[in-house]
Write a protein that holds these residues in place. Structure first.
Motif, PDB file in Angstrom:
ATOM      1  N   PHE A   1      -2.686  -0.408   7.129  1.00 14.67           N
ATOM      2  CA  PHE A   1      -1.441  -1.177   7.061  1.00 14.67           C
ATOM      3  C   PHE A   1      -1.285  -2.053   8.304  1.00 14.67           C
ATOM      4  O   PHE A   1      -0.945  -3.240   8.212  1.00 14.67           O
TER       5      PHE A   1
ATOM      6  N   SER B   1       0.855  -1.183   0.000  1.00 11.79           N
ATOM      7  CA  SER B   1       0.000   0.000   0.000  1.00 11.79           C
ATOM      8  C   SER B   1       0.893   1.235   0.000  1.00 11.79           C
ATOM      9  O   SER B   1       2.122   1.118   0.057  1.00 11.79           O
TER      10      SER B   1
ATOM     11  N   TRP C   1       8.488   0.184   5.583  1.00 10.75           N
ATOM     12  CA  TRP C   1       7.724   1.432   5.476  1.00 10.75           C
ATOM     13  C   TRP C   1       8.183   2.306   4.309  1.00 10.75           C
ATOM     14  O   TRP C   1       9.373   2.414   4.039  1.00 10.75           O
TER      15      TRP C   1
ATOM     16  N   THR D   1      -4.597   5.359   6.343  1.00 11.31           N
ATOM     17  CA  THR D   1      -3.617   4.532   5.632  1.00 11.31           C
ATOM     18  C   THR D   1      -2.757   3.746   6.618  1.00 11.31           C
ATOM     19  O   THR D   1      -2.482   2.560   6.414  1.00 11.31           O
TER      20      THR D   1
END
Length: 139
Positions: free
Chosen positions: A43, A13, A30, A39
């Motif tokens: 995750f 993502s 990350w 968001t």
């Protein structure tokens, strides 16, 4: 076999990539962008689903150039996500490979210092040391 060869991409993502490592841990890689709370939450929800489905109880969070987490995300992780990860997936250990940004390090420290008892964090400067520590704490 190298540590990366043991990994399988599970989810991707704007927040980053989520991998399952056959050594028995989940790795969060990350992305560097600033992220919305939604968001970040999505995750972490995928992370919890992967932890639950694999039976893994260990996390390797590779911060790299990740932007500091907003205060509301830090609070959500501390008060919501970590307690659920502990009860639903039995997670107890998180190795953090630090990023270079001093503000990011402060945000990370805020989460570590307020995390529930029984959730063990350890910070590292490099992946091999983090992976060795996770292997030493077992499943």
């Amino acid at each position: 076999m190298t540590p990366r060869a043991q990994e399988k991409l599970y989810f991707e993502s704007p927040a980053g990539r989520l991998y399952y490592n056959k050594a028995g841990h989940v790795r969060l890689a990350w992305a560097p962008e600033r992220l919305s709370l939604a968001t970040i939450e999505a995750f972490y929800e995928q992370t919890l689903a992967l932890l639950s489905s694999t039976g893994s109880r260990r996390i390797l969070s590779e911060h790299g150039q990740r932007a500091p987490l907003p205060a509301e995300a830090q609070q959500w992780i501390i008060a919501n996500w970590i307690p659920r990860a502990m009860t639903q997936a039995g997670v107890r250990h998180c190795a953090i490979v630090e990023g270079a940004n001093p503000m990011h390090r402060l945000a990370t420290q805020s989460v570590i210092s307020a995390a529930p008892a029984g959730f063990v964090f350890k910070r590292f400067d490099a992946m091999p040391e983090a992976e060795a520590w996770l292997a030493s704490v077992g499943q």
